[in-house]
Design a protein around this motif. Structure first.
Motif, PDB file in Angstrom:
ATOM      1  N   ALA A   1       0.826  -1.208   0.000  1.00 49.94           N
ATOM      2  CA  ALA A   1       0.000   0.000   0.000  1.00 49.94           C
ATOM      3  C   ALA A   1       0.858   1.255   0.000  1.00 49.94           C
ATOM      4  N   VAL A   2       1.946   1.256   0.789  1.00 53.16           N
ATOM      5  CA  VAL A   2       2.854   2.410   0.840  1.00 53.16           C
ATOM      6  C   VAL A   2       3.455   2.688  -0.532  1.00 53.16           C
ATOM      7  N   MET A   3       3.763   1.613  -1.260  1.00 51.51           N
ATOM      8  CA  MET A   3       4.374   1.776  -2.581  1.00 51.51           C
ATOM      9  C   MET A   3       3.375   2.193  -3.663  1.00 51.51           C
ATOM     10  N   ASN A   4       2.111   1.827  -3.475  1.00 55.20           N
ATOM     11  CA  ASN A   4       1.152   1.992  -4.565  1.00 55.20           C
ATOM     12  C   ASN A   4       0.059   3.036  -4.325  1.00 55.20           C
ATOM     13  N   ILE A   5      -0.018   3.564  -3.117  1.00 52.63           N
ATOM     14  CA  ILE A   5      -1.058   4.536  -2.802  1.00 52.63           C
ATOM     15  C   ILE A   5      -0.424   5.893  -2.522  1.00 52.63           C
ATOM     16  N   ASN A   6      -0.992   6.933  -3.106  1.00 54.95           N
ATOM     17  CA  ASN A   6      -0.554   8.308  -2.828  1.00 54.95           C
ATOM     18  C   ASN A   6      -1.113   8.724  -1.475  1.00 54.95           C
TER      19      ASN A   6
END
Length: 279
Positions: free
Chosen positions: A75-80
């Motif tokens: 989620a950290v890598m893929n969500i702004n």
């Protein structure tokens, strides 16, 4: 798997020895830069669990932790995160928690929790339509005992005496000889729960306030029943059946009223002290 179970077992064994001092935490698992240590699962180790059960619980905890960490890292890598306004939400949540905790503290200090019977009765009278029974209920006393139990005649007299019921003697007898008993003549139970006491072949439908006693027997046991009161499905529930629910409603109303008074006083005090001003 066997190696892992032995490893967890060794942790349980070591942690159960109170005389051993540990200076370093033990690493159990890693997901990327996230680490899970023994101290984080220590609360799962309880004395009433076997070693096998404890191992299974810890293994499941590690699996759940790994799944959550993997999802978080993805989620950290893929969500702004800016789009989520996380800082604003966390601050709003922090404020809400603090305010709620302070309000509860004030309410505990100022709330009168005594609810008088007159208040219960008044609310009940005004809201009887809200308390229509969805199921049949009854007040009963019953004793199940072996057909070979002593003093069954005395028990029957204490239970079936039309002038009074001797609950003290029934209680004493039941603790000594009964296989099962219910000796709470002032408490309501559902008819369905009451029926479940008896073998399926027994018919208790004839019990009524006109015929309020019954003696049933099979090859092993005798069942003695005294019906104290009964209310049919669709009738208005008696006050003592819904008393706790009404008490909860009244106390909640008091809480809201008390909270409103507290909030109003805080605002007025702030205005009077010039702490609160509108420009």
């Amino acid at each position: 798997m066997l190696k892992f179970s032995c490893y967890i077992f060794s942790i349980l064994l070591v942690s159960s020895c109170s005389f051993m001092q540990r200076t370093d935490d033990i690493l159990l698992a890693r997901i990327g830069d996230a680490y899970l240590y023994e101290s984080e699962v220590k609360s799962l180790q309880t004395a009433n669990l076997s070693s096998v059960d404890s191992i299974a619980i810890i293994q499941q905890y590690i699996q759940n932790w790994a799944q959550e960490e993997l999802l978080l890292q993805k989620a950290v890598m893929n969500i702004n995160q800016n789009d989520l306004e996380i800082d604003k939400r966390l601050e709003a949540y922090r404020r809400s928690l603090l305010i709620h905790a302070y309000e509860q503290k004030l309410i505990q200090q100022q709330l009168d929790t005594l609810v008088l019977i007159d208040e219960l009765q008044t609310y009940y009278n005004q809201h009887t339509d809200d308390y229509i029974l969805g199921t049949k209920i009854a007040k009963v006393v019953f004793v199940k005992a072996s057909t070979m139990a002593p003093k069954l005649d005395s028990l029957e007299y204490w239970l079936f005496n039309k002038d009074s019921i001797d609950t003290d003697k029934i209680e004493s007898y039941s603790h000594q000889y009964a296989k099962r008993f219910y000796n709470n003549p002032s408490e309501w139970i559902t008819w369905a729960d009451f029926k479940n006491i008896f073998p399926a072949e027994f018919n208790i439908s004839s019990l009524s306030m006109k015929k309020n006693t019954m003696s049933l027997e099979d090859t092993l046991d005798v069942y003695l029943v005294r019906l104290m009161d009964i209310k049919e499905q669709g009738e208005i529930a008696p006050l003592d059946y819904v008393e706790e629910e009404i008490k909860s409603i009244l106390l909640n109303q008091r809480k809201l009223k008390t909270l409103g008074i507290i909030q109003h006083k805080l605002l007025e005090d702030a205005k009077n002290s010039k702490q609160f001003e509108i420009y």
